[in-house]
Design an enzyme around this catalytic site. Structure first.
Site, PDB file in Angstrom:
ATOM      1  N   LEU A  99      -6.390   0.373   1.763  1.00 12.83           N
ATOM      2  CA  LEU A  99      -5.817   1.670   1.386  1.00 12.83           C
ATOM      3  C   LEU A  99      -4.291   1.676   1.468  1.00 12.83           C
ATOM      4  CD1 LEU A  99      -8.449   4.046   3.018  1.00 12.83           C
ATOM      5  CD2 LEU A  99      -7.974   3.797   0.589  1.00 12.83           C
ATOM      6  N   GLY A 100      -3.707   0.549   1.795  1.00 13.00           N
ATOM      7  CA  GLY A 100      -2.242   0.454   1.882  1.00 13.00           C
ATOM      8  C   GLY A 100      -1.619   0.301   0.505  1.00 13.00           C
ATOM      9  N   GLN A 101      -0.298   0.161   0.494  1.00 13.62           N
ATOM     10  CA  GLN A 101       0.448   0.110  -0.764  1.00 13.62           C
ATOM     11  C   GLN A 101      -0.021  -1.040  -1.655  1.00 13.62           C
ATOM     12  OE1 GLN A 101       4.523  -1.146  -0.454  1.00 13.62           O
ATOM     13  NE2 GLN A 101       5.153  -0.181  -2.367  1.00 13.62           N
TER      14      GLN A 101
ATOM     15  N   ASP B 165     -11.030  -0.817   5.116  1.00 16.28           N
ATOM     16  CA  ASP B 165      -9.852  -0.274   5.790  1.00 16.28           C
ATOM     17  C   ASP B 165     -10.332   0.383   7.079  1.00 16.28           C
ATOM     18  OD1 ASP B 165      -6.794   0.405   4.588  1.00 16.28           O
ATOM     19  OD2 ASP B 165      -7.398   1.560   6.346  1.00 16.28           O
ATOM     20  N   ILE B 166      -9.422   0.653   7.982  1.00 15.64           N
ATOM     21  CA  ILE B 166      -9.796   1.247   9.269  1.00 15.64           C
ATOM     22  C   ILE B 166     -10.238   2.702   9.102  1.00 15.64           C
ATOM     23  CG2 ILE B 166      -7.438   1.979   9.910  1.00 15.64           C
ATOM     24  CD1 ILE B 166      -8.285   0.902  12.810  1.00 15.64           C
ATOM     25  N   ARG B 167      -9.828   3.314   7.971  1.00 21.28           N
ATOM     26  CA  ARG B 167     -10.230   4.708   7.725  1.00 21.28           C
ATOM     27  C   ARG B 167     -10.766   4.804   6.315  1.00 21.28           C
ATOM     28  NH1 ARG B 167      -4.662   6.393   5.266  1.00 21.28           N
ATOM     29  NH2 ARG B 167      -4.223   4.266   4.728  1.00 21.28           N
TER      30      ARG B 167
ATOM     31  N   ASP C 292     -12.345  -2.135  11.280  1.00 22.64           N
ATOM     32  CA  ASP C 292     -11.206  -2.343  12.178  1.00 22.64           C
ATOM     33  C   ASP C 292     -11.140  -3.850  12.399  1.00 22.64           C
ATOM     34  OD1 ASP C 292      -9.507  -2.694  14.288  1.00 22.64           O
ATOM     35  OD2 ASP C 292     -10.495  -1.259  15.622  1.00 22.64           O
TER      36      ASP C 292
ATOM     37  N   TYR D 186       8.049  -7.229  14.036  1.00 26.33           N
ATOM     38  CA  TYR D 186       7.334  -7.519  12.790  1.00 26.33           C
ATOM     39  C   TYR D 186       7.646  -8.947  12.320  1.00 26.33           C
ATOM     40  CZ  TYR D 186       6.191  -6.894   7.768  1.00 26.33           C
ATOM     41  OH  TYR D 186       5.703  -7.008   6.501  1.00 26.33           O
TER      42      TYR D 186
ATOM     43  N   ILE E  46       8.338  -4.023  -1.670  1.00 20.84           N
ATOM     44  CA  ILE E  46       7.523  -3.843  -2.882  1.00 20.84           C
ATOM     45  C   ILE E  46       7.688  -2.408  -3.384  1.00 20.84           C
ATOM     46  CG2 ILE E  46       5.203  -4.007  -3.882  1.00 20.84           C
ATOM     47  CD1 ILE E  46       6.332  -6.667  -2.740  1.00 20.84           C
TER      48      ILE E  46
HETATM   49  C1  AKB Z   1       8.971  -3.820   5.388  1.00 19.22           C
HETATM   50  O1  AKB Z   1       9.997  -3.240   5.000  1.00 19.22           O
HETATM   51  O2  AKB Z   1       8.603  -3.852   6.565  1.00 19.22           O
HETATM   52  C2  AKB Z   1       8.146  -4.558   4.359  1.00 19.22           C
HETATM   53  C3  AKB Z   1       8.529  -5.985   4.281  1.00 19.22           C
HETATM   54  C4  AKB Z   1       9.769  -6.387   3.602  1.00 19.22           C
HETATM   55  O3  AKB Z   1       7.833  -6.813   4.773  1.00 19.22           O
HETATM   56  N1  AKB Z   1       8.271  -3.922   3.095  1.00 19.22           N
END
Ligand code: AKB
Length: 318
Positions: free
Chosen positions: A10-12, A34-36, A53, A142, A172
């Site tokens: 369900l993400g982008q 998806d988790i939901r 999940d 991240y 993206i």
């Molecule tokens: C983010 O901004 O965290 C992502 C990516 C570049 O991995 N769109």
């Protein structure tokens, strides 16, 4: 790739990849998870959908046993800005979730795809024309999960023969599902506010350059990589891919060509600006081009024109 299970559908990226793959492979051959569940969402209503999940390994395995995919596309993850607010959970979801997905891919002999990111680079990486093989010392949580993910995928490939493949995706840009919790999200939000308010308050500095790609090129790249002959892939985890690189000022100028009264103002958010500062300005995609034929169709102006047209069709700003 004939029968695909997608996590984080369900993400982008998941929502559009799912729609594409249902057409490409036949709806019965795609299982979106998806988790939901969002009852009215096309991902949930137009084909197979299950709640999953990815941290629940038993249920993950049960769903794989029942559906019998040959490919796992693992998109469930926290993005950069959200991960920075909750680093412990980001590590858990992005790494424990990946570990589970790789273990399942090993056991059921699945081809495996996960997105890496430009976030896998850091302050001491060359910023311009960033090479495929270079220093990777990211400072965001991240980014740390993305480098670790690249290494884990390499490990499962060399040690267990799992067919892992990955792309270092830039920001993206898409008109279907909004991104959530990323540093590059401004490059999507700007279109909605340009059309509906004529004004965008940008949280990234006007001169910060980052790599970006339009969703049609992203889907094309994922499918092309998944279909590339295994023996051609020297840099499986993960390939630099980018279609364009621009600053907030440059995208605003491009939007102004269509909406002359559009204004952009800047209210820089230090957390996301710090993350942006640590990422490359523009990465080099030559390995992806040479090893499996990556090419992107959309540059800044073509993307902007298409985004504005598609969002108007959706009724944004009307
Ligand atoms: C983010 O901004 O965290 C992502 C990516 C570049 O991995 N769109």
């Amino acid at each position: 790739m004939n029968r695909v299970l997608i996590t984080g559908s369900l993400g982008q990226i998941g929502s559009e990849l799912c729609t594409f793959l249902r057409q490409y492979l036949g709806s019965d051959n795609v299982l979106a998870t998806d988790i939901r569940k969002i009852e009215s969402h096309p991902v949930c209503t137009n084909g197979n959908f299950k709640i999953l999940d990815v941290l629940d390994g038993d249920n993950f395995e049960k769903i794989v046993e029942e559906f019998k995919p040959d490919t796992l596309i693992h998109l469930a993850a926290l993005l950069s800005a959200t991960a920075e607010k909750n680093p412990q959970f980001a590590w858990k979801l992005n790494i424990d979730g990946l570990f589970t997905a790789l273990e399942i891919s090993k056991k059921y002999n699945l081809k495996f795809f996960i997105p890496s990111s430009i976030a896998a680079f850091g302050d001491n990486t060359p910023k311009i024309d960033t090479p495929q093989d270079t220093i990777q010392r990211p400072s965001s949580m991240y980014g740390i999960t993305k480098v670790s993910g690249e290494l884990l995928c390499d490990y499962y490939h060399t040690k267990y023969g799992v067919d892992t493949r990955s792309l270092r995706l830039p920001g993206i840009i898409s008109y279907d599902t909004l991104p959530g919790g990323g540093t590059t999200d401004y490059a999507v939000e700007i279109f909605y506010d340009a059309l509906s308010k004529g004004l965008y308050k940008c949280y990234i500095d006007e001169n910060s350059s980052m790599d970006m790609m339009y969703m049609p090129d992203t889907i094309k790249a994922i499918v092309q990589l998944l279909e590339a002959p295994s023996e051609n892939l020297k840099h499986r985890n993960a390939y630099n891919v980018s279609a364009m690189s621009f600053t907030p000022k440059q995208i605003a100028q491009s939007i102004k060509k269509h909406l002359p009264n559009f204004e952009i103002v800047y209210e820089v958010d230090p957390i996301r600006q710090n993350i942006a500062n640590s990422w490359p300005d523009s990465i080099n995609s030559d390995c992806a081009k040479n090893e499996w034929g990556f090419s992107a169709d959309y540059k800044l102006d073509e993307m902007v024109e298409d985004m504005l047209a598609k969002l108007k069709e959706k009724g944004i700003g009307c």
